[in-house]
Design a protein around this motif. Structure first.
Motif, PDB file in Angstrom:
ATOM      1  N   GLY A 275      32.911 -25.277  57.338  1.00 50.32           N
ATOM      2  CA  GLY A 275      32.149 -24.551  56.322  1.00 50.32           C
ATOM      3  C   GLY A 275      31.838 -25.434  55.126  1.00 50.32           C
ATOM      4  O   GLY A 275      31.759 -26.658  55.227  1.00 50.32           O
ATOM      5  N   LEU A 276      31.681 -24.760  54.006  1.00 50.28           N
ATOM      6  CA  LEU A 276      31.372 -25.422  52.742  1.00 50.28           C
ATOM      7  C   LEU A 276      32.352 -26.576  52.459  1.00 50.28           C
ATOM      8  O   LEU A 276      31.942 -27.713  52.185  1.00 50.28           O
ATOM      9  N   MET A 277      33.655 -26.285  52.537  1.00 49.39           N
ATOM     10  CA  MET A 277      34.661 -27.282  52.170  1.00 49.39           C
ATOM     11  C   MET A 277      34.849 -28.322  53.272  1.00 49.39           C
ATOM     12  O   MET A 277      34.867 -29.525  53.001  1.00 49.39           O
TER      13      MET A 277
ATOM     14  N   ASP B  28      35.270 -26.566  64.669  1.00 49.09           N
ATOM     15  CA  ASP B  28      35.026 -25.186  64.238  1.00 49.09           C
ATOM     16  C   ASP B  28      34.955 -24.323  65.488  1.00 49.09           C
ATOM     17  O   ASP B  28      34.511 -24.792  66.541  1.00 49.09           O
ATOM     18  N   SER B  29      35.418 -23.075  65.356  1.00 51.90           N
ATOM     19  CA  SER B  29      35.358 -22.176  66.515  1.00 51.90           C
ATOM     20  C   SER B  29      33.927 -21.722  66.768  1.00 51.90           C
ATOM     21  O   SER B  29      33.618 -21.194  67.828  1.00 51.90           O
TER      22      SER B  29
ATOM     23  N   ALA C 242      40.628 -26.254  56.855  1.00 49.64           N
ATOM     24  CA  ALA C 242      39.741 -25.621  55.859  1.00 49.64           C
ATOM     25  C   ALA C 242      39.030 -24.438  56.498  1.00 49.64           C
ATOM     26  O   ALA C 242      37.801 -24.348  56.470  1.00 49.64           O
ATOM     27  N   ILE C 243      39.806 -23.544  57.121  1.00 55.46           N
ATOM     28  CA  ILE C 243      39.222 -22.340  57.749  1.00 55.46           C
ATOM     29  C   ILE C 243      39.348 -21.160  56.784  1.00 55.46           C
ATOM     30  O   ILE C 243      39.782 -21.337  55.646  1.00 55.46           O
TER      31      ILE C 243
ATOM     32  N   GLU D 170      40.402 -18.025  54.532  1.00 59.76           N
ATOM     33  CA  GLU D 170      41.633 -17.836  53.745  1.00 59.76           C
ATOM     34  C   GLU D 170      42.381 -16.596  54.262  1.00 59.76           C
ATOM     35  O   GLU D 170      42.393 -15.549  53.603  1.00 59.76           O
TER      36      GLU D 170
ATOM     37  N   LYS E 282      45.550 -18.648  59.866  1.00 62.77           N
ATOM     38  CA  LYS E 282      46.017 -20.010  59.566  1.00 62.77           C
ATOM     39  C   LYS E 282      47.318 -20.317  60.321  1.00 62.77           C
ATOM     40  O   LYS E 282      47.470 -21.376  60.918  1.00 62.77           O
TER      41      LYS E 282
ATOM     42  N   ASN F  37      43.832 -26.852  52.929  1.00 61.00           N
ATOM     43  CA  ASN F  37      43.003 -26.879  51.721  1.00 61.00           C
ATOM     44  C   ASN F  37      43.027 -25.506  51.036  1.00 61.00           C
ATOM     45  O   ASN F  37      42.153 -25.191  50.232  1.00 61.00           O
TER      46      ASN F  37
ATOM     47  N   SER G   5      43.279 -22.301  48.710  1.00 60.96           N
ATOM     48  CA  SER G   5      43.170 -22.166  47.252  1.00 60.96           C
ATOM     49  C   SER G   5      44.212 -21.222  46.688  1.00 60.96           C
ATOM     50  O   SER G   5      44.582 -21.332  45.531  1.00 60.96           O
TER      51      SER G   5
ATOM     52  N   HIS H 230      44.092 -29.990  48.172  1.00 64.40           N
ATOM     53  CA  HIS H 230      43.178 -28.994  47.622  1.00 64.40           C
ATOM     54  C   HIS H 230      41.990 -29.685  46.946  1.00 64.40           C
ATOM     55  O   HIS H 230      42.101 -30.227  45.851  1.00 64.40           O
ATOM     56  N   PHE H 231      40.857 -29.626  47.656  1.00 66.34           N
ATOM     57  CA  PHE H 231      39.607 -30.220  47.157  1.00 66.34           C
ATOM     58  C   PHE H 231      38.844 -29.180  46.338  1.00 66.34           C
ATOM     59  O   PHE H 231      39.143 -27.994  46.381  1.00 66.34           O
TER      60      PHE H 231
ATOM     61  N   ASN I 267      34.838 -27.721  45.071  1.00 65.25           N
ATOM     62  CA  ASN I 267      33.460 -27.581  45.528  1.00 65.25           C
ATOM     63  C   ASN I 267      32.464 -27.975  44.416  1.00 65.25           C
ATOM     64  O   ASN I 267      32.614 -27.479  43.311  1.00 65.25           O
TER      65      ASN I 267
END
Ligand code: NAI
Length: 302
Positions: A24-26, A45-46, A107-108, A110, A115, A135, A137, A158-159, A161
């Motif tokens: 995704g985004l991250m 990714d699934s 990074a899937i 939340e 997870k 990752n 949050s 933890h990155f 955006n």
């Protein structure tokens, strides 16, 4: 000093192969910065269409970088784009993709149960020396990693955006993260060009622990009728030097995301006044007004 937790036989290897789960985004941003640092990257990714979207997103982000770097040289631009893209493999199979990984970054969505299930699969298929990270949050590492057999190789990366632009990386250690793991994660952060800060496994780490309650405090100020939203935003931009005011920032992040984070913390720490939910935010989210992405949140967007 003794290396806490790490068994003497399991020598950690240098990080060359990075597997990122969640495109995704991250995940796509993390893939881009990792490949740009000459690491071998696999993105999993699934959802096949998420992989295709990530591939396109990374390509156009790289194209912008290449245009800035080689303004009038289109050959140099495409060379830069393809040299980075060539380092990124895409897959829908978790077990295959983590087999050779030195570092796995999750990074899937939340969601704690999804997870946990993923981490069990990762640990079973990865080498006994692979570093395994999340990752997340807002979730606790201790909870996400509850069922891992070896918790010493587990930590947080933890990155922020958008990942290629934001210079910070919060490197998180929970009670069982070994010193060797933690040091390797910091080293990875430096490799991908980020400034790292050391965090413990506490809600919101450093940035969100300060930022999210601040956004809710702005809401409470508005709800008491002490100031208008535009005035609070202008005040924080011009008086505190913030690039966005708290309401603009909330709309940018997504009001559903702000609510999700706060509700989670409130459930864990019901007596913490800084984690009190906001009725106004709840009603906006109920009405589908989730911020910029829906066209309306605290403000309206065209
Ligand atoms: P996203 O929704 O853009 O991407 C998540 C991706 O994971 C989707 O492509 C989905 O198909 C995939 N996925 C879901 N379950 C999967 C599974 N079991 N196996 C493989 N792939 C799976 O989410 P986003 O925004 O990239 O967030 C991902 C993580 O990063 C979350 O834990 C979030 O808390 C964290 N994060 C998000 C930030 C943000 O600003 N959006 C900032 C920092 C961290």
């Amino acid at each position: 000093a003794a290396v806490r937790g790490l068994s003497t036989t399991a020598q950690l290897s240098k990080i060359n192969n990075v597997t990122i789960i969640g495109a995704g985004l991250m995940g796509s941003g993390i893939a881009q910065v990792s490949a740009n640092a000459k690491l071998n990257v696999t993105v999993v990714d699934s959802n096949q269409s998420a992989l295709e979207k990530a591939q396109k997103g990374i390509a156009s982000s790289l194209q912008r970088v290449a245009k800035k770097k080689h303004a009038d040289d289109s050959a140099a631009q495409s060379a830069l784009v393809s040299s980075v893209l060539d380092r990124i493999k895409m897959s829908t199979n978790v077990s295959d993709s983590v087999k050779d990984a030195d570092l796995v970054i999750e990074a899937i969505v939340e969601n704690i149960d999804i997870k946990r299930k993923l981490f069990a699969e990762v640990e079973a298929a990865a080498k006994p020396t692979t570093l395994i990270t999340t990752n997340t949050s807002s979730l606790r590492l201790a909870d996400i990693g509850l069922n891992l057999k070896d918790k010493t190789r587990f930590g947080g990366l933890h990155f922020f955006n958008p990942v290629p632009m934001m210079k910070l990386l919060e490197v998180v250690r929970h009670d069982d993260t070994s010193d060797a793991t933690f040091e390797q994660l910091i080293e990875y952060g430096k490799t991908v060009g980020k400034t790292t800060v050391a965090c413990k496994d506490t809600p919101g780490f450093i940035v969100n622990r300060l930022l999210v309650p601040y956004m809710f405090e702005a809401l409470r100020m508005y709800e008491r009728g002490d100031a208008s939203m535009p005035d609070i935003d202008v005040a924080m931009k011009l008086g505190a030097g913030y690039p966005m005011g708290p309401f603009e920032l909330s709309d940018y992040v997504g009001l559903d995301t702000c609510k999700f984070i706060m509700d989670g913390w409130h459930k864990q720490y019901p007596d913490e006044v800084a984690f009190k939910p906001s009725p106004l935010l709840d009603s906006l989210v109920d009405a589908g007004k989730t911020g910029r992405k829906s066209g309306e949140g605290f403000y309206k967007y065209k």
